[in-house]
Design a protein around this motif. Structure first.
Motif, short mmCIF file in Angstrom:
data_model
loop_
_atom_site.label_atom_id
_atom_site.label_comp_id
_atom_site.label_asym_id
_atom_site.label_seq_id
_atom_site.Cartn_x
_atom_site.Cartn_y
_atom_site.Cartn_z
N ASP A 52 0.34 -5.02 4.55
CA ASP A 52 -1.14 -4.51 4.39
C ASP A 52 -2.05 -5.60 3.89
O ASP A 52 -3.15 -5.35 3.63
CB ASP A 52 -1.25 -3.37 3.55
N THR A 55 -6.38 -4.73 7.91
CA THR A 55 -5.40 -3.42 8.28
C THR A 55 -5.92 -2.20 7.72
O THR A 55 -5.25 -1.68 6.79
CB THR A 55 -3.85 -3.63 8.04
N LEU A 56 -6.97 -1.69 8.44
CA LEU A 56 -7.70 -0.74 7.57
C LEU A 56 -7.46 0.66 7.76
O LEU A 56 -7.47 1.46 6.73
CB LEU A 56 -9.32 -0.93 7.77
N THR A 57 -7.23 1.09 8.81
CA THR A 57 -7.11 2.50 9.15
C THR A 57 -6.05 2.74 10.37
O THR A 57 -5.68 2.27 11.15
CB THR A 57 -8.46 3.27 9.82
N GLY A 58 -5.40 3.91 9.97
CA GLY A 58 -4.24 4.41 11.05
C GLY A 58 -5.14 4.89 12.19
O GLY A 58 -4.62 5.14 13.16
N ALA A 59 -6.48 5.13 12.03
CA ALA A 59 -7.11 5.67 13.06
C ALA A 59 -7.38 4.66 14.02
O ALA A 59 -7.41 4.87 15.24
CB ALA A 59 -8.45 6.30 12.73
N GLU A 113 -7.87 2.36 0.24
CA GLU A 113 -8.16 1.38 -0.66
C GLU A 113 -8.76 0.08 -0.28
O GLU A 113 -9.38 -0.63 -0.90
CB GLU A 113 -6.84 1.08 -1.65
N ASP A 130 0.83 -1.23 0.04
CA ASP A 130 -0.07 -0.01 -0.07
C ASP A 130 0.82 0.95 0.01
O ASP A 130 1.20 1.73 1.04
CB ASP A 130 -1.07 -0.14 1.27
N VAL A 180 -5.08 2.59 14.94
CA VAL A 180 -3.87 2.57 15.63
C VAL A 180 -3.84 3.58 16.86
O VAL A 180 -3.16 3.66 17.94
CB VAL A 180 -2.76 2.56 14.94
N ASP A 186 -5.62 6.23 -0.98
CA ASP A 186 -5.12 5.50 0.06
C ASP A 186 -6.02 4.93 0.95
O ASP A 186 -5.64 3.99 1.75
CB ASP A 186 -4.26 6.48 0.74
N TYR A 215 1.39 -6.26 12.99
CA TYR A 215 2.70 -6.61 12.95
C TYR A 215 3.30 -5.76 14.16
O TYR A 215 2.90 -5.06 14.66
CB TYR A 215 3.23 -6.12 11.61
N ASN A 268 -9.77 9.67 -1.97
CA ASN A 268 -8.36 9.33 -1.41
C ASN A 268 -7.81 7.74 -1.99
O ASN A 268 -8.77 6.96 -1.31
CB ASN A 268 -8.21 9.53 0.12
N MET A 271 4.16 -1.31 4.67
CA MET A 271 3.10 -1.51 4.00
C MET A 271 2.85 -2.81 3.25
O MET A 271 2.04 -3.10 2.65
CB MET A 271 2.39 -0.03 3.29
N ALA A 297 -5.07 -3.13 12.16
CA ALA A 297 -3.82 -2.07 11.66
C ALA A 297 -2.64 -2.24 12.47
O ALA A 297 -1.80 -2.23 12.08
CB ALA A 297 -4.40 -0.71 11.22
N SER A 324 -13.56 8.25 1.63
CA SER A 324 -13.02 8.81 2.73
C SER A 324 -13.74 10.38 3.24
O SER A 324 -14.54 10.78 2.20
CB SER A 324 -11.47 9.22 2.44
N LYS A 359 1.66 7.93 0.10
CA LYS A 359 1.99 8.04 1.35
C LYS A 359 3.35 8.67 1.53
O LYS A 359 4.33 8.53 0.64
CB LYS A 359 1.94 6.72 2.11
#
Ligand code: BES
Ligand code: ZN
Ligand code: ZN
Length: 514
Positions: A296, A383-387, A357, A278, A389, A355, A478, A353, A293, A474, A444, A285
């Motif tokens: 992902d 592993t869908l969103t940084g949010a 995806e 990704d 994490v 990203d 890992y 967006n 990524m 996400a 998004s 990114k």
């Protein structure tokens, strides 16, 4: 790693390393615990001496147990004590971590066999069966190393034995079953980690399809691979759009069918995000966020691991696994911000967006499995969103569901497996935020609010009312050198195989249909 139970007493049998759990000593109590008398004899008084000078305390500083090594004067290998922390905070996860800390100690230290004195890991609220399962998890997962690309490797423990001793010898038959079951699941996690750790040049969508085909061959499962031509015929506009930018690694959708072991078994569909790399695509990114990524694809790889475990254990439910695989890279053939794509079920998606995806590829997988198989329930892993994490960190996955029973079942399985989940809400607020001016949904939202939940609201619109649960993995999928210190000791460097244990435990307990 080979794991087994043995009726003998651990100190007498003497593996290369024999491990005993040690609770933290109560404050102001310096008396040597009577329960450690035999261990002390094995070290001819060295343990007691170390206790007296407060070298062993049984603590778990910074989430890791204190590991102390005694070379036995009788020449029968080493006794290793591992701190379990305070009795009042004892839990299965501490046993899991402690076992991992012991096998990690063995790395590169000339110990081929490791033994655990079961009695020292059993205390309220950890029952004997739970302790055995947790020791197996910790030993097998903690011993894992992704060594494919190392030209030299340190020696690791090859065999772990759980010694029952006089106390638990009578339970041998039952504990053997517990061990075999946990070992199968842990082996599937290890197997999944080996695939998830492969870099993107090797683990292409086609390679993931080949792994599925090989799995199908081994267990007699029906596997169908849809290539880009077939995907176009089917109208899978989401996967095709996301995978369109890659010249060398075209997208694939893979369906694996495990028929199930029970006549009245329910059908559970498990859908995984398989983005083999990704980059963000045209919405590129920044370099630092791109480094990890290759992971992902972890959701799709977890689906493979779950199917492997389900087939090995001959679990009752019928399980349909769906892998949505694509490489998200920028090029002249990439999809663009502003594009509108049509998903398998006919719904249109405004791409704001490129990203975001994961939800776009999952829309096809979810729509397809619901229409084709009418499953009783659908679980997706991504592993869908940084949010996710930001909200929950690197150890706990987000659980979002439209069905309380399914969510409760997954939370129960989470407690059993030790893979933490935390349920988050999904309301009309989130559903409103993903509506689009020009299409049915948008991928998004222009304001950075509840990113994990708007992603879930997007996914929900593709399951058409089927009981559904989404696991945003996400963070826990890992570890990195930066985060590993805080993640559980049984998580290796790299892919963790998160999701395999919790979903397999869920399938194990899934009630029959109707
Ligand atoms: N694969 C990422 C999410 C991710 C972030 C996984 C960190 C593992 C660690 C996903 O495709 C992504 O980039 N999501 C965006 C969505 C946004 C553009 C709406 C994100 O979370 O920033
Ligand atoms: Zn992305
Ligand atoms: Zn992604």
């Amino acid at each position: 790693m080979k794991v087994q139970v043995d009726r003998r007493d651990g100190l007498a049998a003497a593996s290369d390393v024999t491990a005993c759990g040690l609770f933290e000593r109560p404050e102001k109590d310096d008396t040597f615990p009577r329960t450690l008398q035999r261990e002390d004899e094995a070290t001819r008084g060295l343990l007691k001496a170390a206790w007296a000078r407060k070298e062993v305390k049984g603590k778990r500083p910074s989430l890791k147990g204190e590991v102390t090594v005694f070379h036995r004067p009788d020449g029968k290998g080493r006794l290793v004590t591992v701190g379990l922390g305070h009795r009042s905070k004892f839990s299965p996860d501490i046993v899991r971590r402690a076992a991992a800390e012991v096998v990690r100690y063995c790395r590169g230290r000339g110990a081929r066999t490791v033994g655990f004195c079961l009695g020292t890991f059993v205390a309220d609220p950890v029952r004997v069966e739970t302790a055995v399962a947790a020791l197996v998890d910790g030993a097998v997962l903690g011993n894992y190393e992704f060594s494919k690309y190392h030209s030299t490797t340190e020696g690791r423990a090859e065999e772990a034995t759980i010694y029952l001793g006089e106390e638990f010898g009578r339970d041998e038959a039952a504990l053997k079953k517990v061990l075999a079951n946990s070992a199968t699941i842990a082996d599937s996690v290890v197997w999944a980690r080996d695939i998830a750790n492969l870099p993107a040049d090797t683990a292409s969508p086609q390679r993931l399809a080949e792994e599925a085909l090989a799995l199908g061959k081994e267990f007699g499962l029906k596997v169908t691979v849809f290539d880009e031509k077939k995907l176009a015929e089917m109208g899978c506009g989401g996967i095709l759009a996301v995978g369109g930018g890659s010249n060398g690694h075209p997208p694939r959708m893979v369906v694996i069918e495990y028929p199930g072991g029970a006549r009245r078994g329910r059908t559970v569909a498990i859908v995984g995000k398989g983005i083999t790399f990704d980059s963000g695509g045209i919405s590129l990114k920044p370099a630092p966020s791109m480094a990890d990524m290759k992971f992902d694809k972890s959701g799709a790889v977890a689906v493979l691991g779950i199917l492997r475990a389900a087939a090995t254990l001959k679990l009752p439910p019928r399980v349909i696994g769906v892998l949505c695989c694509a490489e998200n890279v920028p090029s002249g053939t990439s999809y663009r911000p502003g594009d509108v794509v049509r998903s398998f079920n006919g719904k249109t998606i405004e791409v704001l967006n490129t990203d975001a995806e994961g939800r776009v590829v999952l829309s096809d997988g979810l729509g397809y499995v619901v229409q084709q198989y009418h499953p009783d329930e659908v679980i997706d892993l991504a592993t869908l969103t940084g949010a996710q994490v930001i909200a929950l960190g690197d150890d706990t996955a987000g659980l979002i569901s439209n069905d309380d029973k399914l969510a409760q079942g997954l939370l129960a399985a989470s407690a059993l497996s030790g893979e933490p989940l935390w349920r988050m809400p999904l309301t009309d607020y989130h559903r409103e935020l993903v509506k689009s001016e020009v299409a049915d949904v948008r991928n998004s939202v222009e304001i950075p609010v509840a990113g994990m939940l708007t992603a879930a609201a997007f996914l929900e619109s593709f399951v058409g009312g089927t009981p559904w649960a989404h696991l945003d993995i996400a963070g826990p999928a890992y570890t990195t050198p930066r985060t590993r210190k805080w993640q559980p000791s049984y998580q290796n460097e790299g892919a963790t195989g998160f999701g395999v244990r919790v979903v397999t435990r869920y399938l194990e307990a899934a009630p029959p249909r109707g």
